[in-house]
Design a protein around this motif. Structure first.
Motif, PDB file in Angstrom:
ATOM      1  N   LYS A 292       0.857  -1.187   0.000  1.00 46.21           N
ATOM      2  CA  LYS A 292       0.000   0.000   0.000  1.00 46.21           C
ATOM      3  C   LYS A 292       0.894   1.239   0.000  1.00 46.21           C
ATOM      4  CE  LYS A 292      -3.535   2.386   2.726  1.00 46.21           C
ATOM      5  NZ  LYS A 292      -4.219   2.415   4.049  1.00 46.21           N
TER       6      LYS A 292
ATOM      7  N   ASN B 276      -6.322  -7.374   3.020  1.00 44.87           N
ATOM      8  CA  ASN B 276      -6.814  -6.017   3.283  1.00 44.87           C
ATOM      9  C   ASN B 276      -6.514  -5.519   4.686  1.00 44.87           C
ATOM     10  OD1 ASN B 276      -8.024  -5.554   0.659  1.00 44.87           O
ATOM     11  ND2 ASN B 276      -9.611  -7.013   1.272  1.00 44.87           N
TER      12      ASN B 276
ATOM     13  N   TYR C  35      -1.386  -1.958  -3.940  1.00 45.13           N
ATOM     14  CA  TYR C  35      -2.725  -2.118  -3.373  1.00 45.13           C
ATOM     15  C   TYR C  35      -3.723  -1.173  -4.058  1.00 45.13           C
ATOM     16  CZ  TYR C  35      -6.163  -2.538   0.495  1.00 45.13           C
ATOM     17  OH  TYR C  35      -7.284  -2.761   1.272  1.00 45.13           O
ATOM     18  N   LYS C  36      -4.828  -1.725  -4.508  1.00 46.32           N
ATOM     19  CA  LYS C  36      -5.950  -0.998  -5.123  1.00 46.32           C
ATOM     20  C   LYS C  36      -5.622  -0.391  -6.486  1.00 46.32           C
ATOM     21  CE  LYS C  36      -8.983  -1.445  -1.716  1.00 46.32           C
ATOM     22  NZ  LYS C  36     -10.241  -2.211  -1.876  1.00 46.32           N
TER      23      LYS C  36
ATOM     24  N   THR D 247     -12.193   3.135  -6.436  1.00 48.37           N
ATOM     25  CA  THR D 247     -12.150   3.156  -4.976  1.00 48.37           C
ATOM     26  C   THR D 247     -12.630   4.509  -4.468  1.00 48.37           C
ATOM     27  OG1 THR D 247     -10.224   1.673  -5.035  1.00 48.37           O
ATOM     28  CG2 THR D 247     -10.622   2.851  -2.970  1.00 48.37           C
TER      29      THR D 247
ATOM     30  N   PHE E 193     -12.070   7.522  -2.029  1.00 46.04           N
ATOM     31  CA  PHE E 193     -10.979   8.149  -1.296  1.00 46.04           C
ATOM     32  C   PHE E 193     -11.503   9.328  -0.482  1.00 46.04           C
ATOM     33  CE2 PHE E 193      -8.995   6.194  -5.009  1.00 46.04           C
ATOM     34  CZ  PHE E 193      -7.878   5.575  -4.456  1.00 46.04           C
ATOM     35  N   LYS E 194     -10.651   9.788   0.433  1.00 44.44           N
ATOM     36  CA  LYS E 194     -10.951  10.984   1.222  1.00 44.44           C
ATOM     37  C   LYS E 194      -9.714  11.860   1.225  1.00 44.44           C
ATOM     38  CE  LYS E 194     -11.278  10.505   5.693  1.00 44.44           C
ATOM     39  NZ  LYS E 194     -11.807  10.155   7.043  1.00 44.44           N
TER      40      LYS E 194
ATOM     41  N   LYS F 201      -9.270   5.963  -9.165  1.00 40.93           N
ATOM     42  CA  LYS F 201      -8.492   4.729  -9.149  1.00 40.93           C
ATOM     43  C   LYS F 201      -7.004   5.060  -9.246  1.00 40.93           C
ATOM     44  CE  LYS F 201      -9.053   3.771 -14.124  1.00 40.93           C
ATOM     45  NZ  LYS F 201      -9.540   2.803 -15.121  1.00 40.93           N
TER      46      LYS F 201
ATOM     47  N   ILE G 135      -3.833   9.457  -8.992  1.00 45.75           N
ATOM     48  CA  ILE G 135      -5.198   8.927  -8.993  1.00 45.75           C
ATOM     49  C   ILE G 135      -5.963   9.528 -10.162  1.00 45.75           C
ATOM     50  CG2 ILE G 135      -7.379   8.807  -7.718  1.00 45.75           C
ATOM     51  CD1 ILE G 135      -5.803   8.886  -5.134  1.00 45.75           C
TER      52      ILE G 135
ATOM     53  N   SER H 291      -6.506   9.404   1.681  1.00 49.29           N
ATOM     54  CA  SER H 291      -6.616   8.099   2.358  1.00 49.29           C
ATOM     55  C   SER H 291      -7.798   7.365   1.770  1.00 49.29           C
ATOM     56  CB  SER H 291      -6.789   8.281   3.869  1.00 49.29           C
ATOM     57  OG  SER H 291      -7.962   9.017   4.159  1.00 49.29           O
ATOM     58  N   LEU H 292      -7.855   6.071   2.038  1.00 51.32           N
ATOM     59  CA  LEU H 292      -9.022   5.295   1.618  1.00 51.32           C
ATOM     60  C   LEU H 292     -10.180   5.635   2.523  1.00 51.32           C
ATOM     61  CD1 LEU H 292      -7.329   1.816   1.068  1.00 51.32           C
ATOM     62  CD2 LEU H 292      -7.921   3.506  -0.675  1.00 51.32           C
ATOM     63  N   ALA H 293     -11.342   5.828   1.931  1.00 48.24           N
ATOM     64  CA  ALA H 293     -12.515   6.201   2.728  1.00 48.24           C
ATOM     65  C   ALA H 293     -13.091   4.987   3.441  1.00 48.24           C
ATOM     66  CB  ALA H 293     -13.573   6.833   1.833  1.00 48.24           C
TER      67      ALA H 293
END
Length: 243
Positions: free
Chosen positions: A97, A106, A194-195, A200, A202-203, A213, A225, A241-243
């Motif tokens: 990640k 995950n 990762y991802k 995805t 995001f935040k 993505k 992204i 960050s990932l939401a």
């Protein structure tokens, strides 16, 4: 390889940094401790680890002579070293990640803190801090989405053997780095990112949610992204960050 074993210390990175400032260290000098009382992660975050159960270590590398412009490839080399060792342990759904966490199923199993000494425009020395969850089975409730190798495999691992494997693999990857085979490192890193290429949520740093993505890493090491309108935006550490 010189391994210095300590029963307990505040931070292996801090200890090794002080050693490097006050003495001449052999390349790949390693500090490892059974208990770290003030472990550090990225951006002043902390690293929590149960004593005697995990791998908390720092590794000194010198004479890198790496232009700061190519710093991301050092990060790639370090991450891939951990990834490839763990990949031999038959851990499923293993990924890196961005920028330097190792994930499995995950869940975060390893964090890295890379601190460089820069002279002029070049990285001369680097201290590579590794916090790897190995045999710990229960984590504090406030730590979300974390796991250990024991959680994932139900196997107790020998910490010393694991450390030696990681250092030897790190030597291999640093050799590739010093040979300026940057494309090899980037391809290997992006292949297990990762991802990557997965839509995805995001935040951003203002807590604004958006879809996108991950498509790559910029020349300066920023996360790239692709947004819903097909534009590409770059983000630094702690900016997304990932939401």
């Amino acid at each position: 390889m010189k391994i210095i074993k300590l029963n307990a210390i505040d931070s292996t990175n801090s200890f090794l940094k002080e050693m490097a400032a006050n003495s001449t260290l052999e390349n790949f000098t390693v500090i490892v401790t059974q208990e770290q009382t003030n472990g550090r992660g990225q951006q002043e975050s902390t690293w929590v680890s149960e004593p005697h159960k995990n791998l908390t270590t720092s590794i000194f590398t010198n004479n890198l002579n790496l232009e700061t412009y190519y710093q991301k490839y050092l990060n790639f080399a370090v991450c891939l070293s951990i990834f490839e060792v763990l990949n031999t342990k038959k851990i499923s759904n293993l990924r890196i990640k961005w920028p330097n966490d190792i994930m499995a199923e995950n869940k975060k199993i390893c964090g890295l803190l890379i601190e460089n000494t820069i002279k002029g425009s070049k990285i001369n020395n680097s201290i590579i801090g590794i916090g790897l969850n190995v045999n710990q089975e229960v984590f504090p409730s406030y730590l979300k989405n974390v796991a250990s190798l024991k959680n994932l495999t139900n196997i107790n691992f020998d910490l010393e053997l694991l450390l030696i494997e990681i250092v030897e693999k790190l030597k291999e990857k640093i050799t590739i780095l010093l040979s300026k085979e940057y494309g090899v490192l980037e391809t290997e890193y992006l292949n297990v990112l990762y991802k990557k290429n997965i839509p995805t949520m995001f935040k951003d740093s203002n807590d604004v949610l958006f879809m996108g993505k991950i498509i790559g890493i910029s020349d300066l090491g920023y996360l790239e992204i692709e947004l819903e309108d097909e534009s590409i935006q770059q983000f630094g550490i702690k900016e997304v960050s990932l939401a």
